[in-house]
Design an enzyme around this catalytic site. Structure first.
Site, PDB file in Angstrom:
ATOM      1  N   ASP A  11       3.918   1.506   1.050  1.00 16.28           N
ATOM      2  CA  ASP A  11       4.530   2.466   1.987  1.00 16.28           C
ATOM      3  C   ASP A  11       3.736   3.768   2.126  1.00 16.28           C
ATOM      4  O   ASP A  11       4.307   4.869   2.118  1.00 16.28           O
ATOM      5  CB  ASP A  11       5.960   2.787   1.552  1.00 16.28           C
ATOM      6  N   LYS A 117       9.140  -4.377   5.589  1.00 12.95           N
ATOM      7  CA  LYS A 117      10.376  -4.470   4.826  1.00 12.95           C
ATOM      8  C   LYS A 117      11.392  -3.484   5.395  1.00 12.95           C
ATOM      9  O   LYS A 117      11.051  -2.591   6.159  1.00 12.95           O
ATOM     10  CB  LYS A 117      10.121  -4.180   3.345  1.00 12.95           C
ATOM     11  N   CYS A 162      10.359   3.064  -4.151  1.00 10.50           N
ATOM     12  CA  CYS A 162       9.727   1.837  -3.666  1.00 10.50           C
ATOM     13  C   CYS A 162       8.626   1.326  -4.585  1.00 10.50           C
ATOM     14  O   CYS A 162       8.488   0.113  -4.765  1.00 10.50           O
ATOM     15  CB  CYS A 162       9.206   2.050  -2.251  1.00 10.50           C
TER      16      CYS A 162
END
Length: 221
Positions: A11, A117, A162
């Site tokens: 990310d 995601k 994450c």
């Protein structure tokens, strides 16, 4: 050895950088380590995979979608006959927006695969392997198995969410897992050290990029 190693870039998107809607403090400090790892893994024939938060505008995690609630509050939602505790966040990484794009401060052309995601509007998804309740599994584990990956090196944003959940899932899916601490920062910096301790307790190796044991294997020519 590196042919059986994957670098997971978690990310590294504009909304998580300092100018983003869900800014991680000091996020840009990860780029020297991340780019050094990308170059090393590329040169040694390893696999480079990025995850990308990719939320619909009406995602359940957005505080803006819950009247009377604010970001960083916690609520309980119902999904698939299960009560789920949900942390609310500022709107971030909305599909098709600039904030959702992967930062150009890393070598995007060296990324072999991008795993999206967080696409299910009703379930949050921190890990690059699965959503938070394992209702849906991404293609990441299958990809790594198909490529005969044994070791994953994890960097990205953010350490306490994450990145943490990706590391824990990597262990669950059977991969040797190494987190390079210079390549990650936390949403809540005061949680960084406790997060590292938790990951170590679960079997994740937390390395410094300049540790001899790490650098000699993964960075040396």
């Amino acid at each position: 050895m590196m042919e059986n190693t994957a670098l997971l870039l978690i990310d590294i998107q504009h909304d998580f950088l300092e100018e983003g809607s869900l800014a991680v403090p000091h996020a840009s400090e990860i780029f020297p380590a991340v780019n050094r790892l990308i170059q090393a893994v590329k040169d040694k024939g390893g696999l480079i995979v990025a995850s990308q938060d990719w939320h619909p505008q009406d995602h359940v995690s957005f505080g803006s979608n819950h009247a009377g609630n604010k970001p960083f509050e916690t609520i309980t939602i119902q999904y698939e006959n299960e009560a789920i505790s949900q942390t609310l966040w500022p709107d971030h990484c909305v599909q098709g927006t600039y904030g959702a794009t992967i930062s150009e401060k890393i070598s995007i052309s060296d990324i072999s695969h991008v795993v999206k995601k967080g696409t299910n509007r009703m379930v949050d998804s921190y890990s690059a392997f699965a959503d938070n309740k394992y209702f849906e599994i991404t293609e990441l584990a299958k990809l790594l198995y198909q490529k005969k990956i044994e070791t994953v090196i994890v960097v990205g944003l953010a350490a306490d969410y994450c990145v943490k959940l990706t590391c824990l899932d990597a262990i669950k899916f059977g991969f040797k897992t190494i987190l390079v601490k210079e390549g990650t920062r936390a949403v809540f910096p005061e949680a960084f050290n406790a997060t590292m301790d938790e990951l170590r307790s679960k079997g994740v190796s937390v390395a410094s990029i300049d540790d001899d044991a790490f650098a000699n294997v993964y960075l040396s020519p």
